[in-house]
Design a protein around this motif. Structure first.
Motif, PDB file in Angstrom:
ATOM      1  N   LYS A 223      47.139 -91.661  50.680  1.00  0.00           N
ATOM      2  CA  LYS A 223      48.145 -91.121  49.770  1.00  0.00           C
ATOM      3  C   LYS A 223      47.651 -89.790  49.202  1.00  0.00           C
ATOM      4  O   LYS A 223      46.522 -89.368  49.506  1.00  0.00           O
ATOM      5  CB  LYS A 223      48.508 -92.118  48.665  1.00  0.00           C
ATOM      6  CG  LYS A 223      47.358 -92.905  48.113  1.00  0.00           C
ATOM      7  CD  LYS A 223      47.898 -93.960  47.154  1.00  0.00           C
ATOM      8  CE  LYS A 223      46.810 -94.550  46.302  1.00  0.00           C
ATOM      9  NZ  LYS A 223      46.066 -95.633  46.861  1.00  0.00           N
ATOM     10  N   SER A 224      48.487 -89.160  48.367  1.00  0.00           N
ATOM     11  CA  SER A 224      48.102 -87.824  47.877  1.00  0.00           C
ATOM     12  C   SER A 224      46.843 -87.908  47.018  1.00  0.00           C
ATOM     13  O   SER A 224      46.061 -86.970  46.971  1.00  0.00           O
ATOM     14  CB  SER A 224      49.253 -87.187  47.095  1.00  0.00           C
ATOM     15  OG  SER A 224      49.579 -87.989  45.989  1.00  0.00           O
ATOM     16  N   ALA A 244      53.364 -93.691  52.918  1.00  0.00           N
ATOM     17  CA  ALA A 244      53.476 -92.454  52.126  1.00  0.00           C
ATOM     18  C   ALA A 244      54.177 -91.343  52.897  1.00  0.00           C
ATOM     19  O   ALA A 244      54.605 -90.352  52.290  1.00  0.00           O
ATOM     20  CB  ALA A 244      52.093 -91.993  51.664  1.00  0.00           C
ATOM     21  N   VAL A 247      58.014 -90.820  51.848  1.00  0.00           N
ATOM     22  CA  VAL A 247      58.349 -90.256  50.540  1.00  0.00           C
ATOM     23  C   VAL A 247      58.007 -88.766  50.609  1.00  0.00           C
ATOM     24  O   VAL A 247      56.838 -88.394  50.674  1.00  0.00           O
ATOM     25  CB  VAL A 247      57.523 -90.951  49.423  1.00  0.00           C
ATOM     26  CG1 VAL A 247      57.916 -90.430  48.051  1.00  0.00           C
ATOM     27  CG2 VAL A 247      57.669 -92.464  49.520  1.00  0.00           C
ATOM     28  N   ASP A 249      57.965 -86.004  48.769  1.00  0.00           N
ATOM     29  CA  ASP A 249      57.045 -85.292  47.866  1.00  0.00           C
ATOM     30  C   ASP A 249      55.602 -85.751  48.068  1.00  0.00           C
ATOM     31  O   ASP A 249      54.660 -84.958  47.994  1.00  0.00           O
ATOM     32  CB  ASP A 249      57.452 -85.503  46.403  1.00  0.00           C
ATOM     33  CG  ASP A 249      58.731 -84.729  46.087  1.00  0.00           C
ATOM     34  OD1 ASP A 249      59.002 -83.729  46.775  1.00  0.00           O
ATOM     35  OD2 ASP A 249      59.461 -85.146  45.178  1.00  0.00           O
ATOM     36  N   GLU A 250      55.462 -87.020  48.316  1.00  0.00           N
ATOM     37  CA  GLU A 250      54.126 -87.588  48.526  1.00  0.00           C
ATOM     38  C   GLU A 250      53.521 -87.070  49.839  1.00  0.00           C
ATOM     39  O   GLU A 250      52.366 -86.649  49.879  1.00  0.00           O
ATOM     40  CB  GLU A 250      54.256 -89.129  48.532  1.00  0.00           C
ATOM     41  CG  GLU A 250      52.997 -89.913  48.723  1.00  0.00           C
ATOM     42  CD  GLU A 250      51.965 -89.759  47.606  1.00  0.00           C
ATOM     43  OE1 GLU A 250      52.250 -89.123  46.572  1.00  0.00           O
ATOM     44  OE2 GLU A 250      50.845 -90.267  47.810  1.00  0.00           O
TER      45      GLU A 250
END
Ligand code: PGA
Length: 263
Positions: A223-224, A244, A247, A249-250
């Motif tokens: 993930k970020s 992830a 999504v 933005d992620e």
């Protein structure tokens, strides 16, 4: 190991999510999100792996809008054509502008009984069709306890590469099965240890040059918030991202890991 520049690859494995309309909206939004953030396309390669039914729509969008994402598929047939109902040939994927194909993802190994022999046949089929196989390997929690982290993935990779020529372009994705979709990623040093061991397998199964140029990705609950710590490791050249990647933005923040790595 020779010092080389391996362009990082951030790959989004959508699994069986997003129909072709959602796929187009997602790719468009990802492109604009990265552009708005001032992301320069050259230093990181971005690839999306939609379901087969989305590929033509995504290809059309990417071509029309000159979106700098590579297209990947999640599987292919070990055969080139013929009486194989429900299968998709590597040649069909190449025609659609597909560059990469996942092979041997743990969900294929588990739910579709894909053995190391099938994985090897698919790797060869991908190369025959001009695709770059993304060879997925990884140990289960039981394997980890019994054999340690590297033994099973190293064995799977050696078998996947059996009979493959050293000049072939391949990508390796190390994905501990216990880390996939669990929210419990490997630690960066665990990932580094296994990725370094896999690079040794590339050297012995292919050659030193292949080991130096081939990208080895980490996958499993990326993930970020954790991507930068993986990307700091010298033998981790990118990530295969599942949940992830759905999504926008992620996923965009993962692609922009350089902001946090401090290089
Ligand atoms: P995850 O999946 O990022 O949701 O853990 C990774 C994968 O299966 O490729």
């Amino acid at each position: 190991m020779a010092v080389t520049t391996r362009t990082p690859l951030i790959a989004g494995n959508w699994k069986m999510n997003l129909d072709h309309l959602q796929a187009v909206a997602t790719v468009q939004k990802l492109h604009w999100t990265l552009k708005d953030a001032g992301h320069e396309g050259d230093s990181v390669e971005v690839a999306v792996f939609p379901p087969f039914t989305d590929i033509r729509s995504v290809q059309t969008l990417i071509d029309a809008d000159k979106i700098p994402f590579a297209l990947g598929a999640q599987d292919l047939s070990a055969h080139d054509s013929g009486a194989y109902t429900g299968e998709v040939s590597g040649a069909f994927l190449t025609k659609l502008g597909v560059k990469y194909v996942l092979i041997g993802h743990s969900e294929r190994r588990e739910y579709h009984a894909e053995s190391d022999e099938i994985v090897n046949a698919k790797v060869k089929a991908a190369i025959r069709s001009g695709l770059v196989p993304v060879i997925c390997i990884g140990e289960t929690a039981e394997d980890l306890e019994r054999f340690g982290a590297s033994a099973v993935p190293a064995d799977q990779l050696a078998k996947a590469l059996d009979g493959v020529s050293a000049s072939s372009d391949v990508v390796v994705a190390y994905e501990p099965v216990w880390a996939i979709g669990s929210g419990q990623a490997a630690t960066p040093s665990q990932a580094q240890d296994v990725c370094a061991a896999l690079r040794k397998v590339l050297a012995s199964a292919l050659d030193e040059d292949a080991a130096a140029r081939t990208r080895v990705l980490y996958g499993g609950s990326v993930k970020s918030g954790n991507i930068a710590s993986f990307m700091r490791e010298p033998d981790v050249d990118g990530a295969l991202v599942g949940g992830a990647s759905l999504v926008v933005d992620e996923f965009a923040a993962i692609v922009r890991f350089e902001k946090h790595v401090g290089v």
